[in-house]
Design a protein around this motif. Structure first.
Motif, PDB file in Angstrom:
ATOM      1  N   LYS A 130       0.822  -1.216   0.000  1.00 21.42           N
ATOM      2  CA  LYS A 130       0.000   0.000   0.000  1.00 21.42           C
ATOM      3  C   LYS A 130       0.855   1.266   0.000  1.00 21.42           C
ATOM      4  O   LYS A 130       0.408   2.311  -0.433  1.00 21.42           O
ATOM      5  CB  LYS A 130      -0.925   0.026   1.214  1.00 21.42           C
ATOM      6  N   LYS A 131       2.069   1.139   0.500  1.00 21.56           N
ATOM      7  CA  LYS A 131       2.953   2.299   0.576  1.00 21.56           C
ATOM      8  C   LYS A 131       3.679   2.549  -0.742  1.00 21.56           C
ATOM      9  O   LYS A 131       4.311   3.585  -0.907  1.00 21.56           O
ATOM     10  CB  LYS A 131       3.959   2.111   1.711  1.00 21.56           C
ATOM     11  N   LEU A 132       3.596   1.590  -1.674  1.00 25.57           N
ATOM     12  CA  LEU A 132       4.200   1.781  -2.987  1.00 25.57           C
ATOM     13  C   LEU A 132       3.273   2.624  -3.858  1.00 25.57           C
ATOM     14  O   LEU A 132       2.086   2.740  -3.581  1.00 25.57           O
ATOM     15  CB  LEU A 132       4.442   0.422  -3.661  1.00 25.57           C
ATOM     16  N   SER A 133       3.809   3.165  -4.927  1.00 19.83           N
ATOM     17  CA  SER A 133       2.975   3.944  -5.853  1.00 19.83           C
ATOM     18  C   SER A 133       1.969   3.022  -6.531  1.00 19.83           C
ATOM     19  O   SER A 133       2.142   1.801  -6.562  1.00 19.83           O
ATOM     20  CB  SER A 133       3.850   4.611  -6.921  1.00 19.83           C
ATOM     21  N   GLU A 134       0.935   3.605  -7.082  1.00 17.16           N
ATOM     22  CA  GLU A 134      -0.102   2.837  -7.771  1.00 17.16           C
ATOM     23  C   GLU A 134       0.480   2.021  -8.922  1.00 17.16           C
ATOM     24  O   GLU A 134       0.132   0.856  -9.101  1.00 17.16           O
ATOM     25  CB  GLU A 134      -1.201   3.784  -8.282  1.00 17.16           C
ATOM     26  N   ASP A 135       1.378   2.616  -9.684  1.00 12.51           N
ATOM     27  CA  ASP A 135       2.011   1.902 -10.796  1.00 12.51           C
ATOM     28  C   ASP A 135       2.794   0.698 -10.288  1.00 12.51           C
ATOM     29  O   ASP A 135       2.717  -0.391 -10.864  1.00 12.51           O
ATOM     30  CB  ASP A 135       2.949   2.824 -11.579  1.00 12.51           C
ATOM     31  N   ASP A 136       3.556   0.902  -9.208  1.00 11.09           N
ATOM     32  CA  ASP A 136       4.330  -0.199  -8.644  1.00 11.09           C
ATOM     33  C   ASP A 136       3.413  -1.314  -8.149  1.00 11.09           C
ATOM     34  O   ASP A 136       3.693  -2.499  -8.359  1.00 11.09           O
ATOM     35  CB  ASP A 136       5.216   0.289  -7.496  1.00 11.09           C
ATOM     36  N   GLN A 137       2.313  -0.940  -7.501  1.00  8.47           N
ATOM     37  CA  GLN A 137       1.361  -1.944  -7.027  1.00  8.47           C
ATOM     38  C   GLN A 137       0.798  -2.764  -8.186  1.00  8.47           C
ATOM     39  O   GLN A 137       0.716  -3.984  -8.111  1.00  8.47           O
ATOM     40  CB  GLN A 137       0.201  -1.273  -6.294  1.00  8.47           C
ATOM     41  N   LEU A 138       0.412  -2.083  -9.256  1.00  3.41           N
ATOM     42  CA  LEU A 138      -0.174  -2.767 -10.404  1.00  3.41           C
ATOM     43  C   LEU A 138       0.842  -3.707 -11.041  1.00  3.41           C
ATOM     44  O   LEU A 138       0.532  -4.865 -11.323  1.00  3.41           O
ATOM     45  CB  LEU A 138      -0.685  -1.761 -11.437  1.00  3.41           C
ATOM     46  N   LEU A 139       2.063  -3.238 -11.258  1.00  6.49           N
ATOM     47  CA  LEU A 139       3.085  -4.081 -11.867  1.00  6.49           C
ATOM     48  C   LEU A 139       3.390  -5.301 -11.005  1.00  6.49           C
ATOM     49  O   LEU A 139       3.510  -6.423 -11.514  1.00  6.49           O
ATOM     50  CB  LEU A 139       4.365  -3.278 -12.114  1.00  6.49           C
ATOM     51  N   MET A 140       3.497  -5.088  -9.698  1.00  6.53           N
ATOM     52  CA  MET A 140       3.775  -6.207  -8.790  1.00  6.53           C
ATOM     53  C   MET A 140       2.627  -7.225  -8.830  1.00  6.53           C
ATOM     54  O   MET A 140       2.861  -8.433  -8.833  1.00  6.53           O
ATOM     55  CB  MET A 140       3.984  -5.704  -7.355  1.00  6.53           C
ATOM     56  N   THR A 141       1.395  -6.733  -8.874  1.00  2.36           N
ATOM     57  CA  THR A 141       0.246  -7.628  -8.924  1.00  2.36           C
ATOM     58  C   THR A 141       0.238  -8.426 -10.224  1.00  2.36           C
ATOM     59  O   THR A 141       0.045  -9.650 -10.213  1.00  2.36           O
ATOM     60  CB  THR A 141      -1.074  -6.837  -8.806  1.00  2.36           C
ATOM     61  N   LEU A 142       0.424  -7.766 -11.345  1.00  3.24           N
ATOM     62  CA  LEU A 142       0.408  -8.459 -12.631  1.00  3.24           C
ATOM     63  C   LEU A 142       1.540  -9.482 -12.728  1.00  3.24           C
ATOM     64  O   LEU A 142       1.340 -10.595 -13.223  1.00  3.24           O
ATOM     65  CB  LEU A 142       0.515  -7.457 -13.785  1.00  3.24           C
ATOM     66  N   TYR A 143       2.712  -9.127 -12.234  1.00  2.00           N
ATOM     67  CA  TYR A 143       3.866 -10.010 -12.376  1.00  2.00           C
ATOM     68  C   TYR A 143       3.858 -11.149 -11.354  1.00  2.00           C
ATOM     69  O   TYR A 143       4.064 -12.300 -11.703  1.00  2.00           O
ATOM     70  CB  TYR A 143       5.161  -9.203 -12.261  1.00  2.00           C
ATOM     71  N   TYR A 144       3.611 -10.822 -10.090  1.00  2.00           N
ATOM     72  CA  TYR A 144       3.734 -11.837  -9.049  1.00  2.00           C
ATOM     73  C   TYR A 144       2.434 -12.569  -8.736  1.00  2.00           C
ATOM     74  O   TYR A 144       2.430 -13.782  -8.559  1.00  2.00           O
ATOM     75  CB  TYR A 144       4.319 -11.228  -7.769  1.00  2.00           C
ATOM     76  N   TYR A 145       1.328 -11.841  -8.635  1.00  2.00           N
ATOM     77  CA  TYR A 145       0.060 -12.503  -8.319  1.00  2.00           C
ATOM     78  C   TYR A 145      -0.527 -13.184  -9.543  1.00  2.00           C
ATOM     79  O   TYR A 145      -1.006 -14.302  -9.475  1.00  2.00           O
ATOM     80  CB  TYR A 145      -0.956 -11.514  -7.749  1.00  2.00           C
ATOM     81  N   GLU A 146      -0.524 -12.485 -10.672  1.00  2.00           N
ATOM     82  CA  GLU A 146      -1.142 -13.024 -11.882  1.00  2.00           C
ATOM     83  C   GLU A 146      -0.150 -13.762 -12.768  1.00  2.00           C
ATOM     84  O   GLU A 146      -0.548 -14.384 -13.745  1.00  2.00           O
ATOM     85  CB  GLU A 146      -1.815 -11.896 -12.671  1.00  2.00           C
ATOM     86  N   GLU A 147       1.136 -13.663 -12.443  1.00  2.00           N
ATOM     87  CA  GLU A 147       2.197 -14.380 -13.134  1.00  2.00           C
ATOM     88  C   GLU A 147       2.215 -14.132 -14.636  1.00  2.00           C
ATOM     89  O   GLU A 147       2.434 -15.039 -15.435  1.00  2.00           O
ATOM     90  CB  GLU A 147       2.113 -15.874 -12.826  1.00  2.00           C
ATOM     91  N   LEU A 148       2.005 -12.883 -15.026  1.00  2.00           N
ATOM     92  CA  LEU A 148       2.092 -12.517 -16.434  1.00  2.00           C
ATOM     93  C   LEU A 148       3.549 -12.270 -16.797  1.00  2.00           C
ATOM     94  O   LEU A 148       4.357 -11.871 -15.960  1.00  2.00           O
ATOM     95  CB  LEU A 148       1.274 -11.257 -16.714  1.00  2.00           C
ATOM     96  N   SER A 149       3.880 -12.482 -18.063  1.00  2.00           N
ATOM     97  CA  SER A 149       5.244 -12.240 -18.524  1.00  2.00           C
ATOM     98  C   SER A 149       5.473 -10.744 -18.689  1.00  2.00           C
ATOM     99  O   SER A 149       4.523  -9.951 -18.743  1.00  2.00           O
ATOM    100  CB  SER A 149       5.476 -12.944 -19.860  1.00  2.00           C
TER     101      SER A 149
END
Length: 187
Positions: A130-149
Motif C-alpha cells: 500500500k505504501k508503494l505507488s499505484e504503478d508499482d502496485q499494479l506491476l507487482m500484482t500483474l507479475y507476481y500474483y497473476e504471473e504474467l510475462s
C-alpha cells in the motif's frame, strides 16, 4: 466445451454461438476484476467497469487478430477502459488500498498456528504494498500474483518490457525495505 483453448471459444462466438463467450468470461473474470479493483479502488465501481470491459471485448471480438494471446488483449482492453473511466471522473487514483486477491489461499488442512502466521505475513506484505505507488502496485500484482510475462505486462500497460524490469526491481527493493522496517518494529 470446457477445456478448449481460447481460440475455440472465440471462433464459436464469431460463428454466432454467443453463449460460448461465457466460457471466456468465466476463465478471465477474476483477472479483469483484479485490474479494475486495483485501479478503481471501489468494489462496486470495479464490478461495473469489469462488466463493461467484457462487453467491449465481446463487441470488438471480430477485431482480435491473434497476434498476442487473447488474455493479453482482454487485459489491455480492461486496463484502458479503467483509465478511460478514471479520466471521465477526473479523479486521481489513491494508493491507500490494495485488493484482497489470493486472500483464501491458505490451505484448509493446515493448523491454526500456521494459518495465523501466514495471515500476519500477508498483512505485512499488503501494508507494505500500500505504501508503494499505484504503478508499482499494479506491476507487482500483474507479475507476481497473476504471473504474467514482461511482454504481456508491456502489452497491457504500454510500458516497455525493459522499463518494467527496472520498475519491478526497484519496487521489490522498496518493498523489501518496507518489510524490514516493519519487522524491526515488532521484535
Amino acid at each position: 466445451m470446457t477445456d478448449q483453448p481460447d481460440h475455440y471459444y472465440i471462433n464459436r462466438v464469431l460463428e454466432g454461438e454467443v453463449n460460448a463467450f461465457s466460457f471466456l468470461v468465466e476463465k478471465y473474470q477474476n483477472m479483469v476484476f483484479t485490474i479494475a479493483l486495483k485501479l478503481m479502488k471501489e468494489r462496486e465501481e470495479a464490478e461495473d467497469v469489469a462488466q463493461e470491459a467484457f462487453i467491449k471485448c465481446f463487441q470488438s471480438l471480430k477485431k482480435f487478430k491473434g497476434q498476442s494471446k487473447f488474455s493479453t488483449w482482454l487485459y489491455r482492453i480492461s486496463y484502458n477502459h479503467c483509465l478511460d473511466k478514471l479520466k471521465e471522473k477526473k479523479r486521481y487514483v489513491r494508493s491507500d488500498h490494495i485488493d484482497e486477491v489470493n486472500e483464501s489461499q491458505i490451505d484448509a488442512e493446515t493448523d491454526a498456528f500456521y494459518a495465523l502466521e501466514q495471515k500476519e505475513r500477508k498483512e505485512y506484505i499488503e501494508k507494505a504494498l500500500k505504501k508503494l505507488s499505484e504503478d508499482d502496485q499494479l506491476l507487482m500484482t500483474l507479475y507476481y500474483y497473476e504471473e504474467l510475462s514482461l511482454k504481456e505486462i508491456s502489452e497491457i500497460t504500454g510500458i516497455k518490457a525493459n522499463n518494467i524490469k527496472i520498475k519491478l526491481y526497484r519496487s521489490r527493493n522498496k518493498l523489501l525495505s518496507l518489510l524490514k522496517d516493519s519487522a524491526t518494529l515488532f521484535k
